[in-house]
Design a protein around this motif. Structure first.
Motif, PDB file in Angstrom:
ATOM      1  N   ALA A  91       0.831  -1.205   0.000  1.00 35.64           N
ATOM      2  CA  ALA A  91       0.000   0.000   0.000  1.00 35.64           C
ATOM      3  C   ALA A  91       0.861   1.249   0.000  1.00 35.64           C
ATOM      4  O   ALA A  91       0.583   2.212  -0.707  1.00 35.64           O
ATOM      5  N   ALA A  92       1.931   1.232   0.792  1.00 40.32           N
ATOM      6  CA  ALA A  92       2.821   2.398   0.826  1.00 40.32           C
ATOM      7  C   ALA A  92       3.496   2.602  -0.518  1.00 40.32           C
ATOM      8  O   ALA A  92       3.644   3.714  -0.995  1.00 40.32           O
ATOM      9  N   GLN A  93       3.903   1.500  -1.141  1.00 38.42           N
ATOM     10  CA  GLN A  93       4.577   1.614  -2.422  1.00 38.42           C
ATOM     11  C   GLN A  93       3.645   2.151  -3.500  1.00 38.42           C
ATOM     12  O   GLN A  93       4.045   2.958  -4.309  1.00 38.42           O
TER      13      GLN A  93
ATOM     14  N   CYS B 162       2.821   6.050  -3.403  1.00 37.95           N
ATOM     15  CA  CYS B 162       3.926   7.001  -3.470  1.00 37.95           C
ATOM     16  C   CYS B 162       4.121   7.478  -4.909  1.00 37.95           C
ATOM     17  O   CYS B 162       4.238   6.664  -5.827  1.00 37.95           O
ATOM     18  N   CYS B 163       4.125   8.773  -5.067  1.00 34.70           N
ATOM     19  CA  CYS B 163       4.408   9.377  -6.368  1.00 34.70           C
ATOM     20  C   CYS B 163       5.741  10.108  -6.259  1.00 34.70           C
ATOM     21  O   CYS B 163       6.031  10.721  -5.234  1.00 34.70           O
ATOM     22  N   ALA B 164       6.515  10.045  -7.314  1.00 35.93           N
ATOM     23  CA  ALA B 164       7.802  10.727  -7.315  1.00 35.93           C
ATOM     24  C   ALA B 164       7.972  11.494  -8.621  1.00 35.93           C
ATOM     25  O   ALA B 164       7.439  11.096  -9.655  1.00 35.93           O
TER      26      ALA B 164
ATOM     27  N   ILE C  16      16.193   4.772  -1.026  1.00 35.34           N
ATOM     28  CA  ILE C  16      15.503   6.068  -1.105  1.00 35.34           C
ATOM     29  C   ILE C  16      14.001   5.874  -0.943  1.00 35.34           C
ATOM     30  O   ILE C  16      13.363   6.502  -0.112  1.00 35.34           O
ATOM     31  N   PHE C  17      13.439   4.993  -1.766  1.00 40.98           N
ATOM     32  CA  PHE C  17      11.987   4.796  -1.697  1.00 40.98           C
ATOM     33  C   PHE C  17      11.581   4.038  -0.438  1.00 40.98           C
ATOM     34  O   PHE C  17      10.481   4.251   0.082  1.00 40.98           O
ATOM     35  N   GLY C  18      12.458   3.164   0.060  1.00 38.50           N
ATOM     36  CA  GLY C  18      12.159   2.484   1.314  1.00 38.50           C
ATOM     37  C   GLY C  18      11.967   3.465   2.452  1.00 38.50           C
ATOM     38  O   GLY C  18      11.042   3.337   3.253  1.00 38.50           O
ATOM     39  N   PHE C  19      12.834   4.473   2.494  1.00 41.72           N
ATOM     40  CA  PHE C  19      12.687   5.469   3.553  1.00 41.72           C
ATOM     41  C   PHE C  19      11.560   6.450   3.269  1.00 41.72           C
ATOM     42  O   PHE C  19      10.639   6.604   4.063  1.00 41.72           O
TER      43      PHE C  19
END
Length: 166
Positions: free
Chosen positions: A16-18, A21-23, A150-153
């Protein structure tokens, strides 16, 4: 509280977190963008990644003007990955604009990504309000690790009041 069975991580929460997330990747090199996207796929990061090729395009995207006005198509990112050396306006110019713009953008996490390891560049990035400074890795394997961290944090661990997209 820490789960008593660490080997059984809550994959629903991570997924769900992944996916929320928009980058925004601000990178003028098509090759570097391709490598970044490939590394994201290789490490299983399901981030909605938009890109901008220069400082002007990054500002237009973040401001939601022109072709970027439809936030359903061009969502406000949860994190910006910003190269320093860009055409038109530098990454430093974009970072200054983000921090001076007010509203939600002022708190938007910005990670500077550069080939430069010069103390002067690192110092300037932090003085302008960067949340992190990453020297671009030398190898593809190191890039995979970097992208995952990066995305993990910023997408899994960090909690912010900033935008989250689906």
């Amino acid at each position: 509280m820490i789960d008593s069975k660490p080997e059984e991580l809550n994959t629903q929460e991570r997924s769900a977190a992944q996916t929320t997330c928009c980058a925004l990747l601000v990178e003028d090199s098509h090759h570097d963008e391709w490598l970044f996207r490939r590394a994201m796929e290789a490490v299983g990061r399901h981030v909605r990644l938009s890109s901008a090729r220069d400082g002007d395009e990054a500002i237009a995207y973040l401001a939601g003007v022109g072709v970027y006005g439809n936030r359903a198509v061009h969502p406000l990112p949860s994190i910006v990955l910003l190269d320093i050396k860009l055409p038109r306006q530098s990454g430093f110019d974009v970072l200054h604009w983000v921090r001076a713009s007010g509203g939600d953008l002022r708190q938007l996490p910005v990670v500077m990504m550069s080939t430069s390891a010069r103390d002067r560049d690192v110092r300037q990035a932090y003085e302008l309000g960067a949340n992190a400074y990453v020297v671009k890795p030398d190898t593809y394997h190191e890039l995979e690790t970097c992208v995952d961290q990066i995305f993990g944090f910023w997408c899994d661990v960090n909690r912010s009041t900033g935008p989250r997209c689906s």
